[in-house]
Design a protein around this motif. Sequence first.
Motif, PDB file in Angstrom:
ATOM      1  N   PRO A  39       0.779  -0.934  -0.022  1.00  0.00           N
ATOM      2  CA  PRO A  39      -0.019   0.099  -0.011  1.00  0.00           C
ATOM      3  C   PRO A  39       0.877   1.298  -0.135  1.00  0.00           C
ATOM      4  O   PRO A  39       2.068   1.213   0.775  1.00  0.00           O
ATOM      5  CB  PRO A  39      -0.969  -0.140   1.204  1.00  0.00           C
ATOM      6  CG  PRO A  39      -0.698  -1.363   1.604  1.00  0.00           C
ATOM      7  CD  PRO A  39       0.547  -2.260   1.139  1.00  0.00           C
ATOM      8  N   PRO A  40       0.395   2.334  -0.814  1.00  0.00           N
ATOM      9  CA  PRO A  40       1.391   3.436  -1.102  1.00  0.00           C
ATOM     10  C   PRO A  40       1.511   4.191   0.649  1.00  0.00           C
ATOM     11  O   PRO A  40       2.621   4.596   0.929  1.00  0.00           O
ATOM     12  CB  PRO A  40       0.338   4.542  -1.839  1.00  0.00           C
ATOM     13  CG  PRO A  40      -0.424   3.419  -2.454  1.00  0.00           C
ATOM     14  CD  PRO A  40      -0.542   2.139  -1.811  1.00  0.00           C
ATOM     15  N   GLN A  41       0.827   3.994   1.568  1.00  0.00           N
ATOM     16  CA  GLN A  41       0.966   4.745   2.730  1.00  0.00           C
ATOM     17  C   GLN A  41       1.848   3.787   3.653  1.00  0.00           C
ATOM     18  O   GLN A  41       2.392   4.700   4.417  1.00  0.00           O
ATOM     19  CB  GLN A  41      -0.516   4.499   3.607  1.00  0.00           C
ATOM     20  CG  GLN A  41      -1.474   5.405   3.017  1.00  0.00           C
ATOM     21  CD  GLN A  41      -2.358   4.512   2.122  1.00  0.00           C
ATOM     22  OE1 GLN A  41      -2.096   3.562   1.652  1.00  0.00           O
ATOM     23  NE2 GLN A  41      -3.629   5.104   2.025  1.00  0.00           N
ATOM     24  N   MET A  42       2.427   2.933   3.101  1.00  0.00           N
ATOM     25  CA  MET A  42       3.484   2.249   3.888  1.00  0.00           C
ATOM     26  C   MET A  42       4.861   2.367   2.989  1.00  0.00           C
ATOM     27  O   MET A  42       6.036   2.123   3.609  1.00  0.00           O
ATOM     28  CB  MET A  42       3.451   0.534   3.732  1.00  0.00           C
ATOM     29  CG  MET A  42       2.050   0.216   4.633  1.00  0.00           C
ATOM     30  SD  MET A  42       1.724  -1.670   4.842  1.00  0.00           S
ATOM     31  CE  MET A  42       3.234  -1.935   5.734  1.00  0.00           C
ATOM     32  N   GLN A  45       7.331   3.902   5.642  1.00  0.00           N
ATOM     33  CA  GLN A  45       7.879   2.883   6.566  1.00  0.00           C
ATOM     34  C   GLN A  45       9.119   2.113   5.978  1.00  0.00           C
ATOM     35  O   GLN A  45       9.787   1.547   6.480  1.00  0.00           O
ATOM     36  CB  GLN A  45       6.748   2.308   6.823  1.00  0.00           C
ATOM     37  CG  GLN A  45       5.800   2.580   8.002  1.00  0.00           C
ATOM     38  CD  GLN A  45       4.770   3.507   7.446  1.00  0.00           C
ATOM     39  OE1 GLN A  45       4.752   3.855   6.257  1.00  0.00           O
ATOM     40  NE2 GLN A  45       3.707   3.730   8.135  1.00  0.00           N
ATOM     41  N   SER A  73      -4.776  -2.809  -4.035  1.00  0.00           N
ATOM     42  CA  SER A  73      -4.683  -2.068  -2.907  1.00  0.00           C
ATOM     43  C   SER A  73      -6.019  -1.020  -3.018  1.00  0.00           C
ATOM     44  O   SER A  73      -6.261  -0.355  -1.815  1.00  0.00           O
ATOM     45  CB  SER A  73      -3.361  -0.880  -3.135  1.00  0.00           C
ATOM     46  OG  SER A  73      -2.190  -1.737  -3.122  1.00  0.00           O
ATOM     47  N   VAL A  76      -6.385   3.173  -2.226  1.00  0.00           N
ATOM     48  CA  VAL A  76      -5.358   3.967  -1.537  1.00  0.00           C
ATOM     49  C   VAL A  76      -4.493   5.058  -2.277  1.00  0.00           C
ATOM     50  O   VAL A  76      -3.961   5.540  -1.763  1.00  0.00           O
ATOM     51  CB  VAL A  76      -4.088   3.029  -0.946  1.00  0.00           C
ATOM     52  CG1 VAL A  76      -4.953   1.908  -0.208  1.00  0.00           C
ATOM     53  CG2 VAL A  76      -3.790   2.224  -2.209  1.00  0.00           C
ATOM     54  N   ASP A  79      -4.273   9.174  -1.890  1.00  0.00           N
ATOM     55  CA  ASP A  79      -3.043   9.920  -1.106  1.00  0.00           C
ATOM     56  C   ASP A  79      -1.824   9.739  -1.837  1.00  0.00           C
ATOM     57  O   ASP A  79      -0.753  10.370  -1.230  1.00  0.00           O
ATOM     58  CB  ASP A  79      -2.943   9.445   0.266  1.00  0.00           C
ATOM     59  CG  ASP A  79      -4.135   9.639   1.080  1.00  0.00           C
ATOM     60  OD1 ASP A  79      -4.969  10.694   0.581  1.00  0.00           O
ATOM     61  OD2 ASP A  79      -4.663   8.797   1.991  1.00  0.00           O
ATOM     62  N   PHE A  80      -1.789   8.989  -2.869  1.00  0.00           N
ATOM     63  CA  PHE A  80      -0.565   8.731  -3.693  1.00  0.00           C
ATOM     64  C   PHE A  80       0.508   9.739  -3.975  1.00  0.00           C
ATOM     65  O   PHE A  80       1.737   9.887  -3.656  1.00  0.00           O
ATOM     66  CB  PHE A  80      -0.639   7.761  -4.640  1.00  0.00           C
ATOM     67  CG  PHE A  80       0.666   7.345  -5.598  1.00  0.00           C
ATOM     68  CD1 PHE A  80       1.184   6.302  -5.084  1.00  0.00           C
ATOM     69  CD2 PHE A  80       1.249   8.043  -6.498  1.00  0.00           C
ATOM     70  CE1 PHE A  80       2.284   5.531  -5.447  1.00  0.00           C
ATOM     71  CE2 PHE A  80       2.435   7.429  -7.049  1.00  0.00           C
ATOM     72  CZ  PHE A  80       2.970   6.173  -6.603  1.00  0.00           C
ATOM     73  N   GLN A  82       0.540  12.918  -2.779  1.00  0.00           N
ATOM     74  CA  GLN A  82       0.653  13.815  -1.439  1.00  0.00           C
ATOM     75  C   GLN A  82       1.958  12.754  -0.774  1.00  0.00           C
ATOM     76  O   GLN A  82       2.957  13.290  -0.269  1.00  0.00           O
ATOM     77  CB  GLN A  82      -0.274  13.585  -0.456  1.00  0.00           C
ATOM     78  CG  GLN A  82      -0.003  14.439   0.787  1.00  0.00           C
ATOM     79  CD  GLN A  82      -1.246  14.452   1.636  1.00  0.00           C
ATOM     80  OE1 GLN A  82      -2.358  14.194   1.217  1.00  0.00           O
ATOM     81  NE2 GLN A  82      -0.882  14.835   2.854  1.00  0.00           N
ATOM     82  N   ILE A  83       1.854  11.533  -0.750  1.00  0.00           N
ATOM     83  CA  ILE A  83       2.924  10.683  -0.274  1.00  0.00           C
ATOM     84  C   ILE A  83       4.126  10.971  -0.996  1.00  0.00           C
ATOM     85  O   ILE A  83       5.165  10.959  -0.350  1.00  0.00           O
ATOM     86  CB  ILE A  83       2.408   9.153  -0.218  1.00  0.00           C
ATOM     87  CG1 ILE A  83       1.322   9.028   0.773  1.00  0.00           C
ATOM     88  CG2 ILE A  83       3.359   8.342   0.172  1.00  0.00           C
ATOM     89  CD1 ILE A  83       0.450   7.556   0.546  1.00  0.00           C
ATOM     90  N   GLU A  86       5.660  13.924  -0.245  1.00  0.00           N
ATOM     91  CA  GLU A  86       6.329  13.998   1.113  1.00  0.00           C
ATOM     92  C   GLU A  86       7.548  13.388   1.222  1.00  0.00           C
ATOM     93  O   GLU A  86       8.455  13.776   1.798  1.00  0.00           O
ATOM     94  CB  GLU A  86       5.308  13.704   2.109  1.00  0.00           C
ATOM     95  CG  GLU A  86       5.612  13.430   3.835  1.00  0.00           C
ATOM     96  CD  GLU A  86       6.173  14.994   4.339  1.00  0.00           C
ATOM     97  OE1 GLU A  86       7.026  15.306   4.980  1.00  0.00           O
ATOM     98  OE2 GLU A  86       5.432  15.986   3.783  1.00  0.00           O
TER      99      GLU A  86
END
Length: 295
Positions: A39-42, A45, A73, A76, A79-80, A82-83, A86
């Motif tokens: 997932p892009p949110q990870m 991490q 995914s 998700v 937010d890609f 923006q991720i 960042e």
Amino acid sequence: MSDNVTREMLVVTGMSGAGRSAAADVLEDLGWYVVDNLPPQMLPQLLELHEEYLARTPEPMIHRVAAVVDVRSHGVFADFGQIVAELGRTGHRPSVVFLDATDEALVRRFESVRRPHPLQADGRLLDGIQAEREMLRDLRAEAQVVIDTSGLNVHQLGRKLTPLLGGEDGPGVRLALLSFGFKYGVPLDADFVFDMRFLPNPFWVPELKALTGADARVADWVMRQEGATSFLDRVVALMEPVTDGYLREGRRYATIAIGCTGGKHRSVAMTQAVAARLTTDRVATFVVHRDLGRE
């Protein structure tokens, strides 16, 4: 190994059936650490874990990480962008590679393995493909690299990916020079398209018909035609400010597609001539003849 390389991050995404798994295999062969279906949110991490590994390992074997992100995914992607932005602010350089293919090619591939499309639900296979294409439209537009895999087998995809993603050392911009035949369709991944059909066709010259533009006799004949050298000079002049801008903006890849009727004579000869002229210490080029041998 330079800090630019150790902090490199790649995201591979694109249409289901366009070759993400094959691309992941190529990246692993090139020394990337690849995580599938992340997932892009990870992504932050993953990079944090990688940097911890680099910090505690005297002689690290893994310097570059790649994540394969796909439609499984589901919601998700919002937010890609923006991720990725960042990550850029934290000093990383995430690059997005988008694999695409025509609807016809994707339908053929899904039918060959007798599997439904992930978004097909109770509809047709083509419905799922079109829904996914709409879902990924903005992501495709943001990608640094778009690769059309429609006419590529696994080995050809590997040959195209290797010079693009082999490493960061050397020239700042890599240009793929792609010859093609208009009768087989314009490449989906072309950033620039040039048409060589304004030149006479060697196909109608008996002693040249069976040869290709890779043969010196055909290449010499093509370049002697009125307008050929002027075209070459102007394409090179056009690309100079473009590549300068790419270097300033941090864009590393682009595809220049040069077509003729069948992709056998004129486009092949001109593609090789343009590649030779564009190669500098700042710009690397490699040539792909998409339709050569297809007739």
